[in-house]
Design a protein around this motif. Structure first.
Motif, PDB file in Angstrom:
ATOM      1  N   PHE A   1       0.842  -1.194   0.000  1.00 22.03           N
ATOM      2  CA  PHE A   1       0.000   0.000   0.000  1.00 22.03           C
ATOM      3  C   PHE A   1       0.876   1.242   0.000  1.00 22.03           C
ATOM      4  O   PHE A   1       1.830   1.342   0.774  1.00 22.03           O
TER       5      PHE A   1
ATOM      6  N   ARG B   1       0.976   5.202   0.650  1.00 22.33           N
ATOM      7  CA  ARG B   1       0.230   6.292   1.281  1.00 22.33           C
ATOM      8  C   ARG B   1       0.065   7.485   0.339  1.00 22.33           C
ATOM      9  O   ARG B   1      -0.931   8.194   0.382  1.00 22.33           O
TER      10      ARG B   1
ATOM     11  N   THR C   1      -0.465   7.704  -2.823  1.00 22.49           N
ATOM     12  CA  THR C   1      -1.521   7.601  -3.846  1.00 22.49           C
ATOM     13  C   THR C   1      -2.719   6.793  -3.382  1.00 22.49           C
ATOM     14  O   THR C   1      -3.708   6.700  -4.102  1.00 22.49           O
ATOM     15  N   ARG C   2      -2.605   6.179  -2.188  1.00 22.09           N
ATOM     16  CA  ARG C   2      -3.637   5.282  -1.668  1.00 22.09           C
ATOM     17  C   ARG C   2      -3.888   4.114  -2.612  1.00 22.09           C
ATOM     18  O   ARG C   2      -4.980   3.543  -2.645  1.00 22.09           O
ATOM     19  N   GLU C   3      -2.886   3.740  -3.348  1.00 19.95           N
ATOM     20  CA  GLU C   3      -2.957   2.571  -4.217  1.00 19.95           C
ATOM     21  C   GLU C   3      -2.426   1.345  -3.495  1.00 19.95           C
ATOM     22  O   GLU C   3      -1.557   1.441  -2.632  1.00 19.95           O
ATOM     23  N   GLN C   4      -2.930   0.188  -3.882  1.00 19.69           N
ATOM     24  CA  GLN C   4      -2.385  -1.071  -3.397  1.00 19.69           C
ATOM     25  C   GLN C   4      -2.024  -1.912  -4.616  1.00 19.69           C
ATOM     26  O   GLN C   4      -2.884  -2.241  -5.432  1.00 19.69           O
TER      27      GLN C   4
ATOM     28  N   ASP D   1      -3.663  12.851   2.194  1.00 25.31           N
ATOM     29  CA  ASP D   1      -3.142  12.748   0.833  1.00 25.31           C
ATOM     30  C   ASP D   1      -3.669  13.858  -0.072  1.00 25.31           C
ATOM     31  O   ASP D   1      -3.366  13.885  -1.261  1.00 25.31           O
TER      32      ASP D   1
ATOM     33  N   TYR E   1      -0.273  17.007   1.692  1.00 20.76           N
ATOM     34  CA  TYR E   1       0.518  15.779   1.674  1.00 20.76           C
ATOM     35  C   TYR E   1       1.881  15.988   2.341  1.00 20.76           C
ATOM     36  O   TYR E   1       2.554  16.987   2.104  1.00 20.76           O
TER      37      TYR E   1
ATOM     38  N   SER F   1     -11.527   1.251  10.347  1.00 26.27           N
ATOM     39  CA  SER F   1     -11.163   2.659  10.211  1.00 26.27           C
ATOM     40  C   SER F   1     -11.519   3.429  11.490  1.00 26.27           C
ATOM     41  O   SER F   1     -12.137   2.880  12.405  1.00 26.27           O
TER      42      SER F   1
ATOM     43  N   ASP G   1      -8.152   5.500   7.566  1.00 29.95           N
ATOM     44  CA  ASP G   1      -7.804   4.099   7.782  1.00 29.95           C
ATOM     45  C   ASP G   1      -6.515   4.000   8.582  1.00 29.95           C
ATOM     46  O   ASP G   1      -5.887   5.005   8.919  1.00 29.95           O
TER      47      ASP G   1
ATOM     48  N   ASN H   1      -3.610   3.157   7.791  1.00 24.70           N
ATOM     49  CA  ASN H   1      -2.387   3.598   7.133  1.00 24.70           C
ATOM     50  C   ASN H   1      -2.170   5.099   7.233  1.00 24.70           C
ATOM     51  O   ASN H   1      -1.124   5.597   6.821  1.00 24.70           O
ATOM     52  N   HIS H   2      -3.161   5.814   7.752  1.00 23.21           N
ATOM     53  CA  HIS H   2      -3.063   7.267   7.832  1.00 23.21           C
ATOM     54  C   HIS H   2      -3.156   7.782   9.261  1.00 23.21           C
ATOM     55  O   HIS H   2      -3.409   8.970   9.478  1.00 23.21           O
TER      56      HIS H   2
END
Length: 309
Positions: A116, A118, A120-123, A177, A182, A198, A220, A222-223
């Motif tokens: 993951f 952070r 781009t919040r992509e996985q 983000d 950011y 979350s 979530d 991760n943040h």
């Protein structure tokens, strides 16, 4: 310090380069130093040539740029053997010609991992050969060091490290983000731990659009992180990484000039800005790695002490 930098960043040396351009922030790219020079303001500028980024459409002419020395670092060390990565471990993933910082969110069959990002919040999914342990370069040392040197590292243990410790009413820090935010961490209070894992939080410094109440948001895992331990720092050193209190949040930067009366000029890679701060508006930058707070000066003092024995 200048002599140390000159020995590391000399002509022909291979380095990694961070970029401030949109779409490239948060990544490190391999390159070679062409030459360096000092400006009238005593900034050290380095001309570099990228190995994977090109300046022409045909892809035959490597891109060259002149950058501030704080945007460079030596090539990170490589483990001497293959390693298995673990869930929640911080890694760099090779993607789009550079190394991007991420977090392992899934260990898959066949030496593959979900990562993951952070930024781009992509996985995305990667093989183990496309990953490396995430390290930071502090005062000429890598944090964490190579595994065989791990005993030389001193760490500050977290007071709060598990999700079940993030209880209602707890004070935490939250990253965003969104454009313009950011890279910063903002203080918040947990209002509710939701069923999907979350958290609903209320910021302590950011307000809603009509300025009638503090901003609330769902974030979530991760943040969100615990607040770093409070420390009393007598002074900061040149090229030390710090967090600066600016626009209601803590932004990571590098001390680019030590001024009189406990004032410092801080360089921010994300915006290429230099801003002056008072001692009270800075704190030592700490990285949360594998459930521990790690600081540059703690690690360096450990290494210096072990070398002097």
């Amino acid at each position: 310090m200048a002599d140390d930098l000159n020995s590391v960043f000399k002509s022909g040396a291979e380095v990694e380069i961070s970029s401030n351009d949109n779409g490239f922030r948060g990544a490190w790219y391999a390159g070679t130093i062409i030459k360096s020079k000092n400006t009238k303001t005593k900034q050290q500028l380095i001309q570099v040539e990228y190995k994977t980024l090109m300046s022409d459409e045909s892809g035959t002419k490597p891109l060259r740029e002149t950058l501030n020395v704080v945007q460079l670092r030596p090539l990170p060390p490589r483990e001497k053997r293959d390693r298995d990565f673990k869930f929640s471990e911080e890694v760099d993933a090779y993607y789009n010609d550079g190394w991007w910082e991420g977090v392992i969110t899934g260990v898959l069959p066949g030496n593959r991992y979900s990562v993951f990002f952070r930024a781009t919040r992509e996985q995305l999914e990667f093989s183990g050969s496309e990953l490396r342990l995430h390290r930071e370069w502090f005062y000429g040392n890598w944090v964490p060091p190579l595994e065989q040197e791990a005993e030389a590292t001193i760490s500050i243990e977290l007071n709060i490290c598990d999700n079940n410790k993030f209880i209602k009413g707890a004070t935490v820090e939250v990253c965003s983000d969104e454009d313009g935010f950011y890279g910063a961490w903002f203080t918040a209070m947990i209002l509710e731990h939701l069923s999907n894992g979350s958290f609903k939080i209320e910021y302590k410094s950011l307000r809603n659009d009509d300025d009638t109440a503090f901003l609330t948001e769902v974030v979530d895992t991760n943040h969100i992180r615990p607040c770093p331990p409070k420390e009393k720092i007598e002074h900061f050193r040149l090229f030390e990484e710090v967090d600066a209190l600016y626009n209601d949040g803590w932004w990571v930067g590098v001390v680019s000039k030590v001024l009189s009366r406990q004032r410092y000029e801080v360089f921010f890679r994300g915006t290429n800005e230099e801003i002056v701060f008072k001692q009270g508006d800075l704190r030592r930058h700490l990285e949360r790695i594998n459930g521990k707070w790690l600081s540059s000066s703690v690690v360096c003092n450990s290494i210096r002490n072990s070398n002097s024995r």
